[in-house]
Design an enzyme around this catalytic site. Structure first.
Site, mmCIF file in Angstrom:
data_model
loop_
_atom_site.group_PDB
_atom_site.id
_atom_site.type_symbol
_atom_site.label_atom_id
_atom_site.label_comp_id
_atom_site.label_asym_id
_atom_site.label_seq_id
_atom_site.Cartn_x
_atom_site.Cartn_y
_atom_site.Cartn_z
ATOM 1 N N GLU A 3 32.681 43.372 8.817
ATOM 2 C CA GLU A 3 31.299 43.185 8.317
ATOM 3 C C GLU A 3 31.325 42.178 7.161
ATOM 4 O OE1 GLU A 3 29.599 47.586 9.260
ATOM 5 O OE2 GLU A 3 30.733 47.470 7.406
ATOM 6 N N CYS A 45 23.653 53.692 6.754
ATOM 7 C CA CYS A 45 23.515 53.173 5.387
ATOM 8 C C CYS A 45 22.225 52.378 5.192
ATOM 9 C CB CYS A 45 24.725 52.311 5.024
ATOM 10 S SG CYS A 45 25.113 51.052 6.254
HETATM 11 O O1 FUB Z 1 30.960 51.765 3.835
HETATM 12 C C1 FUB Z 1 29.689 52.218 3.453
HETATM 13 C C2 FUB Z 1 28.634 51.372 4.108
HETATM 14 O O2 FUB Z 1 28.730 51.496 5.513
HETATM 15 C C3 FUB Z 1 28.783 49.890 3.865
HETATM 16 O O3 FUB Z 1 28.171 49.432 2.727
HETATM 17 C C4 FUB Z 1 28.170 49.320 5.085
HETATM 18 O O4 FUB Z 1 28.520 47.984 5.295
HETATM 19 C C5 FUB Z 1 28.670 50.234 6.151
HETATM 20 O O5 FUB Z 1 29.946 49.873 6.559
HETATM 21 ZN ZN ZN Z 2 23.834 49.169 5.831
#
Ligand code: FUB
Ligand code: ZN
Length: 654
Positions: free
Chosen positions: A321, A417
């Site tokens: 990501e 999230c």
């Molecule tokens: O790891 C916690 C949250 O979940 C991250 O900020 C997002 O990118 C997702 O991976």
């Molecule tokens: Zn998110």
């Protein structure tokens, strides 16, 4: 209960807020309690992603000893509840609601029961491995969740005066101060995912206790030293991996490749980068740490000049990501996580406290109006995690490298999230409109609203009246109750060249510096009429963005536009926007909740689908056959609301 000193009056934003209050918050509550029958989609094809249920409230109940059972979900599942609570707090500041407050009080009570006697709180570890506390901080998100909890408790205390919220926060922060820090006998490492620093700074701003600011600064300073400590403790830990993949990520993934003050490019996981920068800029402003400020400016430049999509999206790849490299901005495999753009908005807001430069607000507005708002459907009950700039639905389904690219917003996501992050952003949008300093009030966003001074603030009242971005007209009614002159600094958006202004009815030429127009206003009542031209405009990418070369994007004011199959037929890649055609806009009240539509003349290549199809993949013929078409654009943030279909932002131009 306290009152906000700014109130949004703009109908469009009020509508968003009401959508969150009436739809999103109850909907998310039902999801967190597993009391709604919905399809929870994995955000990409990966069987390890938990998607059977949320279980987030149940986890808290089990940790609190009120129920028996196992933890379910991501190790950071608690943060979904905390972000929900934060959104509730902001929503209560907008509209008081006894039953919502009672419900949130119960959640705070539940959290207090799940908190361990020494202040520690994390349902995964309390339920599944109390002896493993902090042993796996590269992956465990313990401090990440605590950061979200602190943010929520601060907001909830501000909204309701809840003393229990403050007790939990103080107990937690004290636990952290006792456990982490430079002193011997404490832990000398940070969390793999930045966030605790933001939570501590929020608590610091509320309580003024320097220990919280210092600990936030410490976590940032110790970041690059963390991996060796993580490794040491991991070797001692008897349990298995908590988030398998993360331990094998390169150090850039979690920004531990260099001391934070030496970092000058945005590397690794995009949300982590912008959360880190947001905290770094906040600490820099609060403690005068010049190295932090300098690093933030450099990372900002790298993001904005080389690694950000026109939609304010960031993160070019699903792998980790993450950011990739300069000018690498693919439109159909990108990540552009909703949370990452929200984090970019946080970062911009903090930079506005450090430097009075309108570019920060330009980017904040770009991220807000495009990728952030695109994260939610118009019904407030469907959400994008990933925000593509080009979609062909079948590719997302059949190309394994594009499984994260969805063409319709899911009802909920295995990793949830983004939706509650967006809920807390929308319910607190007023916090981004102004930056108030002793000598001047800076207008960052044009959102109809009423600003009153807070208890300690200068006595200046501002009514902002506008329907922006439908039009570019803004009227400021100012009542300066101070005995001296003050300055109103109004942002001149970077995407426009000119503005008309009059002060008290007379044309006025303000001093323009770094994207703000400075208007001195003496004591008493004044009006500032401000107008920028909002019309559809073409935008082109830097030549080094290979994906966008010979292509054009259309924007209208801060809103980037896109074409959808619904309006333009399938095969959007066949469309050519005529170079000379005039882009014309008009408002359609009944479309997508009321939007300005843009139309331009263009052509569609028809060759390969008609009777004279080339028959194979390639041809030596020079020209495609074309038919004249009217190309219709809608705001990017409203795409995907009319069923599954193709979409694209960048079009060919001829
Ligand atoms: O790891 C916690 C949250 O979940 C991250 O900020 C997002 O990118 C997702 O991976
Ligand atoms: Zn998110």
């Amino acid at each position: 209960m306290s009152k906000r000193n700014i109130r949004v009056t703009d109908p469009v934003w009020k509508n968003y807020k009401e959508l969150v209050r009436k739809e999103m918050i109850p909907y998310q509550w039902a999801v967190l309690n597993d009391s709604i029958d919905i399809a929870i989609e994995r955000e990409r094809n990966d069987d390890s992603i938990p998607n059977e249920k949320s279980h987030a409230i149940e986890n808290l109940k089990i940790a609190a000893g009120l129920k028996k059972g196992e933890h379910y979900g991501w190790v950071f599942q608690d943060s979904d509840v905390y972000k929900w609570l934060e959104a509730v707090a902001y929503s209560l500041l907008d509209t008081w609601d006894d039953s919502l407050k009672d419900l949130a009080d119960e959640v705070v009570e539940l959290i207090s029961k799940a908190q361990e006697p020494d202040g520690y709180i994390n349902t995964f570890f309390t339920i599944s491995g109390p002896e493993r506390r902090y042993m796996r901080l590269a992956e465990s998100h313990e401090l990440y969740c605590m950061g979200h909890l602190l943010e929520a408790l601060v907001a909830y205390n501000m909204a309701t005066g809840s003393s229990l919220a403050m007790e939990i926060a103080a107990k937690l922060a004290d636990h952290l101060c006792d456990t982490f820090g430079p002193e011997e006998g404490k832990y000398h490492f940070a969390d793999g995912h930045e966030e605790i620093e933001i939570g501590l700074m929020k608590l610091y701003h509320l309580k003024g206790d320097n220990r919280y600011r210092d600990l936030a600064e410490y976590f940032l300073k110790v970041r690059a030293d963390s991996p060796k400590e993580w490794k040491r403790l991991k070797a001692e830990d008897k349990g298995g991996d908590i988030l398998g993949g993360i331990s094998s990520e390169p150090s850039k993934y979690n920004q531990t490749h260099l001391p934070v003050e030496k970092q000058d490019t945005a590397e690794g996981h995009a949300v982590r980068v912008v959360y880190m920068c947001s905290a770094m800029a906040d600490v820099a402003e609060a403690s005068g740490n010049k190295d932090f400020a300098a690093a933030c400016r450099k990372i900002w430049r790298n993001i904005v000049d080389k690694r950000m999509y026109i939609t304010g999206g960031i993160g070019s790849t699903v792998l980790g990501e993450s950011f990739t490299l300069d000018y690498d901005l693919p439109n159909d495999t990108m990540y552009c996580e909703t949370c990452a753009s929200i984090g970019l908005i946080f970062f911009a807001k903090q930079m506005l406290k450090l430097d009075r430069n309108g570019e920060y607000a330009d980017v904040m507005e770009r991220a807000l109006y495009n990728t952030a708002l695109s994260g939610m459907a118009l019904d407030g009950k469907h959400f994008f995690y990933v925000n593509p700039l080009e979609v062909v639905p079948q590719k997302g389904k059949l190309d394994p490298t594009k499984s994260h690219v969805k063409s319709v917003r899911p009802e909920w996501l295995g990793c949830a999230c983004c939706p509650p992050n967006l809920a807390r952003l929308i319910t607190s949008v007023e916090d981004y409109i102004y930056s108030v300093f002793d000598d001047a009030i800076f207008v960052n966003l044009f959102i109809a609203s009423e600003l009153e001074p807070d208890e300690n603030g200068k006595k200046v009242f501002i009514k902002q009246k506008t329907d922006y971005p439908k039009s570019g007209k803004v009227l400021f009614e100012i009542d300066n109750k101070e005995e001296k002159e003050t300055t109103i600094a109004i942002r001149l958006p970077g995407w426009t060249d000119d503005a008309k202004m009059s002060l008290d009815g007379t044309a006025y030429k303000p001093t323009l510096k770094d994207g703000y127009m400075y208007v001195p206003v003496s004591s008493g009542e004044h009006t500032i009429d401000f107008e920028i031209e909002i019309k559809p405009k073409r935008w082109y990418a830097n030549l080094d963005v290979s994906e966008d070369i010979h292509k054009v994007a259309v924007a209208r004011g801060p809103q980037v536009y896109c074409v959808e199959e619904k309006d333009n037929g399938s095969g959007l890649h066949r469309l050519l926007l005529n170079k000379e055609s005039r882009l014309v806009d008009h408002y359609e009240e009944d479309l997508l909740g009321g939007v300005c539509v843009v139309e331009g003349d263009g052509e569609r290549c028809t060759d390969s689908s008609d009777s004279e199809s080339i028959g194979g993949l390639y041809t030596d013929r020079k020209e495609y056959k074309k038919e004249t078409v009217k190309i219709r654009f809608i705001p990017y943030n409203t795409w995907g609301n009319r069923g599954e279909n193709e979409m694209r932002v960048w079009l060919s131009e001829e």
